[in-house]
Write an enzyme that holds these catalytic residues in place. Structure first.
Site, PDB file in Angstrom:
ATOM      1  N   SER A  66      62.475  77.515  68.946  1.00 22.84           N
ATOM      2  CA  SER A  66      62.497  78.031  67.445  1.00 22.84           C
ATOM      3  C   SER A  66      61.019  78.007  67.066  1.00 22.84           C
ATOM      4  O   SER A  66      61.030  79.118  65.722  1.00 22.84           O
ATOM      5  CB  SER A  66      63.545  77.446  66.735  1.00 22.84           C
ATOM      6  OG  SER A  66      63.365  76.004  66.552  1.00 22.84           O
TER       7      SER A  66
ATOM      8  N   HIS B  22      69.022  80.510  69.516  1.00 23.25           N
ATOM      9  CA  HIS B  22      68.313  81.598  69.268  1.00 23.25           C
ATOM     10  C   HIS B  22      68.206  82.816  69.935  1.00 23.25           C
ATOM     11  O   HIS B  22      67.601  83.931  70.051  1.00 23.25           O
ATOM     12  CB  HIS B  22      66.718  81.185  68.921  1.00 23.25           C
ATOM     13  CG  HIS B  22      66.579  80.416  67.448  1.00 23.25           C
ATOM     14  ND1 HIS B  22      66.531  81.274  66.399  1.00 23.25           N
ATOM     15  CD2 HIS B  22      66.755  79.015  67.168  1.00 23.25           C
ATOM     16  CE1 HIS B  22      66.261  80.259  65.436  1.00 23.25           C
ATOM     17  NE2 HIS B  22      66.262  79.057  65.982  1.00 23.25           N
TER      18      HIS B  22
ATOM     19  N   LYS C  26      73.714  82.296  63.632  1.00 23.77           N
ATOM     20  CA  LYS C  26      72.184  82.731  63.486  1.00 23.77           C
ATOM     21  C   LYS C  26      72.705  84.377  63.755  1.00 23.77           C
ATOM     22  O   LYS C  26      72.993  85.204  62.648  1.00 23.77           O
ATOM     23  CB  LYS C  26      71.301  82.263  64.588  1.00 23.77           C
ATOM     24  CG  LYS C  26      70.818  80.929  63.977  1.00 23.77           C
ATOM     25  CD  LYS C  26      70.012  80.090  65.015  1.00 23.77           C
ATOM     26  CE  LYS C  26      69.668  78.903  64.290  1.00 23.77           C
ATOM     27  NZ  LYS C  26      69.555  77.756  65.002  1.00 23.77           N
TER      28      LYS C  26
END
Ligand SMILES: *Cc1c(COP(=O)(O)O)cnc(C)c1O
Length: 393
Positions: free
Chosen positions: A182, A210, A241
């Site tokens: 990240s 991610h 996310k």
């Protein structure tokens, strides 16, 4: 007045002396491309809402319908009466989406890591973890009774060195890595990790927080991106996310799921996800399965922005994803850069030590499918002005 908590003042003063003390910014509305932060309208380049689903009308509608039908809270942990049918539906859908046998959902990605790692390892096992793995992995590893080793970030020689030295001393050996890192936006070399895991008879665990909703077909993740379906034993994803809601999950085999139901402590001791969140997630995943438009727009925005910053002469590191670290250097300059961008109506959080090594401060841009060309152009102009003023370019 008692001064029993005076040590807190001293600790806070130390943060202030180091220039790292901060107040929380307040967002007075939904997480969208432009937000009202502390009363000021700014282009939002700092959310993980990669696909713009956090405030999507379809997702909101699904959530409101569930709210009417199921109320606001699950009322219990899953193992008692908190296992609402929506959760079962979500897990079936996610397993189909990820092309894996079974999925177990948790209340967050963090909960998933701290619950799963501890449950699947025991004394006599070894966990080998990438040096830059996410804090929730580090905490999960700490909770395990297994022995621990760390390999240098993405360094396969270092991983093999540890395997050669230690493999034979342990029962199970679990290799854990982020799929996408990240802070730099780089990918783990999963094909090489799988190869080493086969050679040395190890289990593999990829936290794809991610990568989910970002990489692979329709955002199926890093494992799909590398064509490694069936090769990774534990694939972690977050629903917080790109999916735009809240929650985490592990995609794995049916027997692992059955075991987690008995041993993963966040499932046993913390209330299940609220139904409105679960329903919203189901809708988001369905939208991804129906169309690649969301991920395509994300990657198009990322390519446009990254190229513009490169052309301006910025160092954007080694990113292979929409995570774009704009390298600034010192801690104080990084924070000054972020502040100057904010004055121009662009919010990008500065990331400094101890989150990243000293001297490698960066303003980390998180691109989203929700950004318009105007948003991006405004941000690019702000980066150019601030970059010149602070002599970064
Ligand atoms: C964000 C993140 C998490 C935590 O996910 P939440 O759903 O926000 O708790 C876990 N692992 C990685 C790699 C992350 O980036």
């Amino acid at each position: 007045m008692s001064d029993r908590l005076k040590f807190m003042d001293e600790k806070i003063q130390a943060l202030k002396d180091d220039g790292v003390y901060r107040d929380l910014p307040i967002n007075y509305g939904p997480c969208t491309n432009v937000i009202n932060l502390n009363g000021k309208s700014v282009v939002n380049l700092s959310s993980n809402n990669y696909l713009g689903l956090a405030n999507h009308p379809r997702v909101k509608k699904a959530s409101m319908d569930a709210l009417e039908k199921y109320g606001v809270g699950a009322g219990s942990v899953r193992t008692i009466v908190g296992n609402q049918d929506l959760l079962e539906d979500l897990e079936t859908l996610l397993a189909e989406f990820k092309h894996e046998e079974a999925v177990m959902c948790f209340q967050s990605g963090l909960n998933c890591n701290i619950g799963t790692i501890q449950a699947i390892t025991e004394r006599g096992d070894l966990i080998i973890s990438d040096a830059l793995n996410h804090a929730s992995i580090i905490d999960g590893v700490r909770l395990s009774r297994a022995d621990k080793a760390v390999y240098k970030h993405n360094d396969m020689e270092d991983l093999e060195r540890i395997l050669k030295e230690k493999r034979d001393d342990y029962n199970n050996v679990l290799i854990i890595t982020d799929g996408v890192f990240s802070m730099d936006g780089d990918l783990a070399p999963l094909p090489e990790i799988v190869k080493l895991a086969k050679t040395y008879n190890c289990l593999t665990y990829v936290d794809d927080a991610h990568g989910s909703g970002v990489l692979g077909k329709s955002g199926r993740g890093t494992v799909d991106h590398f064509g490694l379906h069936g090769e990774i034993d534990f694939i972690i994803g977050t629903l917080s996310k790109a999916i735009g809601v809240i929650g985490g999950y592990v995609a794995t085999k049916k027997n692992v799921k059955a075991w987690l139901l008995h041993r993963a402590r966040p499932l046993l001791f913390s209330t299940a996800l609220p139904p409105a969140a679960t329903a919203a997630t189901i809708e988001s995943v369905k939208m991804l399965m129906e169309s690649e438009a969301y991920t395509e727009k994300l990657w198009k925005n990322a390519a446009y922005f990254k190229q513009a910053l490169k052309d301006l002469g910025f160092d954007i590191g080694i990113s292979e994803t929409p995570i774009t670290p704009v390298m600034i250097g010192s801690e104080s300059k990084t924070m000054a850069f972020s502040k100057a961008l904010l004055e121009q109506g662009v919010f990008v959080s500065g990331i400094v030590f101890p989150t990243v090594p000293k001297g490698s401060g960066r303003c980390r841009v998180m691109l989203s499918a929700s950004h318009t060309k105007e948003d991006l152009d405004k941000a690019i102009a702000a980066f150019e002005a601030v970059g010149k003023a602070l002599e970064v370019i």
